[in-house]
Design a protein around this motif. Structure first.
Motif, PDB file in Angstrom:
ATOM      1  N   ASP A 115     -32.229  14.698  54.104  1.00 40.52           N
ATOM      2  CA  ASP A 115     -31.428  13.851  53.227  1.00 40.52           C
ATOM      3  C   ASP A 115     -30.221  13.344  54.011  1.00 40.52           C
ATOM      4  O   ASP A 115     -29.238  14.052  54.207  1.00 40.52           O
ATOM      5  CB  ASP A 115     -30.971  14.653  52.007  1.00 40.52           C
ATOM      6  CG  ASP A 115     -30.244  13.786  50.981  1.00 40.52           C
ATOM      7  OD1 ASP A 115     -29.887  12.644  51.321  1.00 40.52           O
ATOM      8  OD2 ASP A 115     -30.031  14.263  49.858  1.00 40.52           O
TER       9      ASP A 115
ATOM     10  N   THR B  83     -27.960  11.138  53.276  1.00 39.04           N
ATOM     11  CA  THR B  83     -26.728  11.032  52.498  1.00 39.04           C
ATOM     12  C   THR B  83     -26.000  12.367  52.443  1.00 39.04           C
ATOM     13  O   THR B  83     -24.777  12.447  52.615  1.00 39.04           O
ATOM     14  CB  THR B  83     -27.028  10.548  51.073  1.00 39.04           C
ATOM     15  OG1 THR B  83     -27.674   9.282  51.131  1.00 39.04           O
ATOM     16  CG2 THR B  83     -25.750  10.425  50.270  1.00 39.04           C
TER      17      THR B  83
ATOM     18  N   LEU C  13     -24.527  13.158  55.812  1.00 38.00           N
ATOM     19  CA  LEU C  13     -23.347  12.345  56.069  1.00 38.00           C
ATOM     20  C   LEU C  13     -22.127  12.906  55.335  1.00 38.00           C
ATOM     21  O   LEU C  13     -21.012  12.897  55.869  1.00 38.00           O
ATOM     22  CB  LEU C  13     -23.607  10.900  55.632  1.00 38.00           C
ATOM     23  CG  LEU C  13     -22.519   9.875  55.980  1.00 38.00           C
ATOM     24  CD1 LEU C  13     -22.321   9.810  57.492  1.00 38.00           C
ATOM     25  CD2 LEU C  13     -22.876   8.499  55.431  1.00 38.00           C
ATOM     26  N   LYS C  14     -22.335  13.415  54.126  1.00 35.98           N
ATOM     27  CA  LYS C  14     -21.237  14.024  53.376  1.00 35.98           C
ATOM     28  C   LYS C  14     -20.684  15.236  54.112  1.00 35.98           C
ATOM     29  O   LYS C  14     -19.466  15.431  54.183  1.00 35.98           O
ATOM     30  CB  LYS C  14     -21.719  14.440  51.982  1.00 35.98           C
ATOM     31  CG  LYS C  14     -21.903  13.291  50.997  1.00 35.98           C
ATOM     32  CD  LYS C  14     -22.310  13.829  49.644  1.00 35.98           C
ATOM     33  CE  LYS C  14     -22.472  12.700  48.635  1.00 35.98           C
ATOM     34  NZ  LYS C  14     -22.892  13.228  47.299  1.00 35.98           N
TER      35      LYS C  14
END
Length: 259
Positions: free
Chosen positions: A226, A228, A231-232
């Protein structure tokens, strides 16, 4: 990223990495130079146990504070594994280098006058390519062990990673002095201003740490892809993914943590 810098736990973790790396380097280097019969096999046993047991003690002391990385290669591996943010990895590596310099400086100040060594990593009859390969493979094994033993998804007894790393020092001391930790190599090099072939002790371990993270996360024990979520974590730390909050330095009554 800026928000993570405003938390007290972040700076406690950075301080723990400075203090922990200083004690690790002090203990390991003191063991490596404190014996006149350094050409005998018992010296290798002593140094390997000194480093391994020092890491074991420090792991028990500061793992809950910073994760007890104590090694830029471990911090890079945790970054590639998306378990820490970019800014935390950068601060950890700087903290580890500072701790290594402090530890080397203390050894320089307390060593006997008859001792002119400071445990500098150097090539012992191996080529640059061979040294890179040794540092790469042993650091890969070490970071792989770190990721596996610290994986919270595992169930049951996972053993003691630091004690398992003792075998790495047994194997490598005769060839490169066993770097597998760029900070440990950097401290004595800076204090003595001797940087000959120093890049090997950065390139090998850092490449090994990064490859170990890729192997563990995508092949051996996949965490998912994942982008996203990753990246978080890279931007805000693991807390951004698990939804935990940390009071800012302004106090718990200040602005609430945003994720």
């Amino acid at each position: 990223m800026v928000r993570e810098l405003k938390t007290l736990s972040f700076w406690r973790a950075v301080l723990a990495e400075v203090f922990g790396t200083m004690l690790l380097v002090f203990s390991g280097i003191s063991a490596s130079i404190g014996n006149g019969n350094s050409s005998y096999p018992d010296q290798e046993v002593k140094v390997a146990l000194a480093f391994g047991l020092a890491i074991a003690v420090l792991s028990q002391s500061i793992t809950h504070v910073s994760g007890a990385h104590l090694n830029p290669a471990v911090s890079l591996g945790m970054l590639v594994s998306c378990q820490i943010s970019v800014v935390r990895a950068m601060f950890y590596i700087v903290a580890q280098m500072l701790g290594a310099v402090l530890g080397s400086g203390v050894v320089l100040g307390v060593r006997p006058e008859a001792v002119d060594s400071l445990g500098l990593n150097k090539l012992n009859g191996v080529s640059l390519g061979q040294a890179f390969g040794i540092e790469f493979l042993l650091t890969l094994q070490m970071v792989l062990c770190f990721l596996a033993t610290s994986d919270q998804r595992r169930q049951g007894v996972v053993g003691s990673g630091p004690l398992q790393w003792v075998s790495l020092w047994f194997w490598d001391i005769s060839f490169t002095g066993c770097g597998i930790n760029p900070a440990r190599s950097f401290g004595p090099a800076l204090v003595t201003l001797k940087f000959e072939n120093h890049w090997v002790f950065w390139a090998g371990p850092l490449c090994g740490g990064a490859v170990a993270a890729v192997l563990y996360d995508f092949l051996l024990s996949p965490r998912g892809a994942d982008f996203t979520a990753r990246l978080k974590v890279w931007c805000h730390g693991l807390e951004a993914l698990v939804g935990e909050s940390e009071p800012l330095l302004e106090g718990e009554g200040g602005e609430s943590a945003q994720k």
